[in-house]
Write a protein that holds these residues in place. Structure first.
Motif, mmCIF file in Angstrom:
data_model
loop_
_atom_site.group_PDB
_atom_site.id
_atom_site.type_symbol
_atom_site.label_atom_id
_atom_site.label_comp_id
_atom_site.label_asym_id
_atom_site.label_seq_id
_atom_site.Cartn_x
_atom_site.Cartn_y
_atom_site.Cartn_z
ATOM 1 N N PRO A 10 0.759 -1.233 -0.389
ATOM 2 C CA PRO A 10 -0.140 0.112 0.025
ATOM 3 C C PRO A 10 0.464 1.367 0.216
ATOM 4 C CG PRO A 10 -1.016 -1.604 1.445
ATOM 5 C CD PRO A 10 0.582 -1.677 1.181
ATOM 6 N N LEU A 11 1.848 1.164 0.865
ATOM 7 C CA LEU A 11 3.138 1.830 0.189
ATOM 8 C C LEU A 11 3.242 2.809 -0.870
ATOM 9 C CD1 LEU A 11 4.390 5.177 2.261
ATOM 10 C CD2 LEU A 11 6.498 2.516 2.412
ATOM 11 N N LEU A 12 3.769 1.781 -1.911
ATOM 12 C CA LEU A 12 4.071 1.878 -3.233
ATOM 13 C C LEU A 12 2.690 2.870 -3.564
ATOM 14 C CD1 LEU A 12 6.702 -0.968 -3.343
ATOM 15 C CD2 LEU A 12 7.083 1.608 -3.060
ATOM 16 N N ALA A 13 1.483 1.735 -3.291
ATOM 17 C CA ALA A 13 0.737 2.122 -4.274
ATOM 18 C C ALA A 13 0.199 3.810 -3.609
ATOM 19 C CB ALA A 13 -0.826 1.308 -3.829
ATOM 20 N N ALA A 14 0.283 4.686 -2.507
ATOM 21 C CA ALA A 14 0.464 6.234 -2.403
ATOM 22 C C ALA A 14 0.860 6.123 -3.140
ATOM 23 C CB ALA A 14 0.788 5.560 -0.634
ATOM 24 N N VAL A 15 2.197 6.170 -3.114
ATOM 25 C CA VAL A 15 3.510 6.808 -3.517
ATOM 26 C C VAL A 15 2.874 7.157 -5.533
ATOM 27 C CG1 VAL A 15 6.150 7.190 -4.401
ATOM 28 C CG2 VAL A 15 5.570 6.628 -1.884
ATOM 29 N N GLY A 16 2.886 5.811 -6.022
ATOM 30 C CA GLY A 16 2.778 5.844 -7.861
ATOM 31 C C GLY A 16 0.879 6.634 -7.422
ATOM 32 N N ALA A 17 0.429 6.463 -6.704
ATOM 33 C CA ALA A 17 -0.881 7.923 -6.945
ATOM 34 C C ALA A 17 0.003 8.628 -6.992
ATOM 35 C CB ALA A 17 -1.677 6.951 -6.181
ATOM 36 N N LEU A 19 2.416 10.767 -7.506
ATOM 37 C CA LEU A 19 3.598 10.410 -8.517
ATOM 38 C C LEU A 19 2.492 11.029 -9.814
ATOM 39 C CD1 LEU A 19 6.003 8.311 -8.400
ATOM 40 C CD2 LEU A 19 6.268 11.609 -7.661
ATOM 41 N N TRP A 20 1.377 9.883 -9.817
ATOM 42 C CA TRP A 20 0.549 10.186 -10.992
ATOM 43 C C TRP A 20 -0.643 11.370 -10.909
ATOM 44 C CZ3 TRP A 20 -5.242 10.416 -12.054
ATOM 45 C CH2 TRP A 20 -5.594 10.198 -12.444
ATOM 46 N N GLY A 21 -1.224 11.498 -9.982
ATOM 47 C CA GLY A 21 -1.689 12.521 -9.360
ATOM 48 C C GLY A 21 -0.751 14.472 -9.594
ATOM 49 N N ARG A 26 -0.788 18.354 -13.936
ATOM 50 C CA ARG A 26 0.577 19.498 -14.523
ATOM 51 C C ARG A 26 -0.204 20.473 -15.762
ATOM 52 N NH1 ARG A 26 0.933 15.231 -17.831
ATOM 53 N NH2 ARG A 26 1.247 15.831 -19.935
ATOM 54 N N ASN A 27 0.320 21.467 -15.677
ATOM 55 C CA ASN A 27 -0.190 22.739 -16.707
ATOM 56 C C ASN A 27 0.586 22.565 -17.872
ATOM 57 O OD1 ASN A 27 -0.512 24.991 -17.238
ATOM 58 N ND2 ASN A 27 0.551 26.337 -16.266
ATOM 59 N N ARG A 28 -0.345 23.009 -18.028
ATOM 60 C CA ARG A 28 0.034 22.059 -19.882
ATOM 61 C C ARG A 28 0.218 23.599 -20.956
ATOM 62 N NH1 ARG A 28 -3.545 16.673 -21.391
ATOM 63 N NH2 ARG A 28 -2.231 15.519 -19.275
ATOM 64 N N LYS A 29 1.009 23.416 -21.527
ATOM 65 C CA LYS A 29 1.460 24.914 -22.107
ATOM 66 C C LYS A 29 1.150 24.822 -23.685
ATOM 67 C CE LYS A 29 4.577 26.362 -19.019
ATOM 68 N NZ LYS A 29 5.981 27.230 -18.216
ATOM 69 N N SER A 30 0.109 23.438 -23.953
ATOM 70 C CA SER A 30 0.655 22.589 -25.351
ATOM 71 C C SER A 30 -0.684 23.925 -26.064
ATOM 72 C CB SER A 30 0.260 21.547 -26.107
ATOM 73 O OG SER A 30 -0.493 21.237 -25.487
ATOM 74 N N GLY A 31 -1.729 24.079 -25.493
ATOM 75 C CA GLY A 31 -2.757 24.665 -25.826
ATOM 76 C C GLY A 31 -4.309 24.096 -26.086
ATOM 77 N N ARG A 32 -3.472 22.843 -26.366
ATOM 78 C CA ARG A 32 -4.416 21.825 -27.228
ATOM 79 C C ARG A 32 -5.255 22.056 -26.151
ATOM 80 N NH1 ARG A 32 -1.973 16.354 -28.408
ATOM 81 N NH2 ARG A 32 -3.787 15.533 -29.389
ATOM 82 N N THR A 33 -5.445 21.775 -24.842
ATOM 83 C CA THR A 33 -6.262 21.535 -23.889
ATOM 84 C C THR A 33 -7.110 22.888 -23.305
ATOM 85 O OG1 THR A 33 -5.290 21.285 -22.242
ATOM 86 C CG2 THR A 33 -5.655 19.299 -23.087
#
Length: 96
Positions: A10-17, A19-21, A26-33
């Motif tokens: 569960p500790l690895l799962a929390a760290v992975g979650a 990181l994914w979150g 993240r702030n995307r600068k591509s302008g596609r969204t």
């Protein structure tokens, strides 16, 4: 030792979650969204739907009120006739 391994999962799962979150937020600068792009796409979709609907459907304003009432009455008469035929068919099939 085995219990520590089970606690590690569960500790690895929390760290992975976490990181994914952070990656997903993240702030995307591509302008596609963004709202502007999505709203422009939706406007184009609505315009295309209005064009296709206009070619196949007459506007509601062209139906006269008295014509609407006549259609409603004729529809009710047709329903009554269908129900009468259904009752007659049931009676003839049951023999009563």
């Amino acid at each position: 030792m085995a219990s520590l391994a089970w606690l590690l999962i569960p500790l690895l799962a929390a760290v992975g979650a976490g990181l994914w979150g952070s990656w997903a937020a993240r702030n995307r600068k591509s302008g596609r969204t963004g709202d502007a792009t999505e709203l422009n796409g939706y406007a184009a979709f609505r315009e295309a739907m209005e064009k296709s609907r206009g070619a196949t459907e007459r506007p509601r304003e062209s139906v006269r009120p008295d014509e609407s009432a006549e259609l409603h009455e004729s529809g009710l008469h047709e329903i009554d006739e269908i129900q009468k035929r259904h009752v007659v068919m049931e009676e003839s099939s049951t023999g009563t």
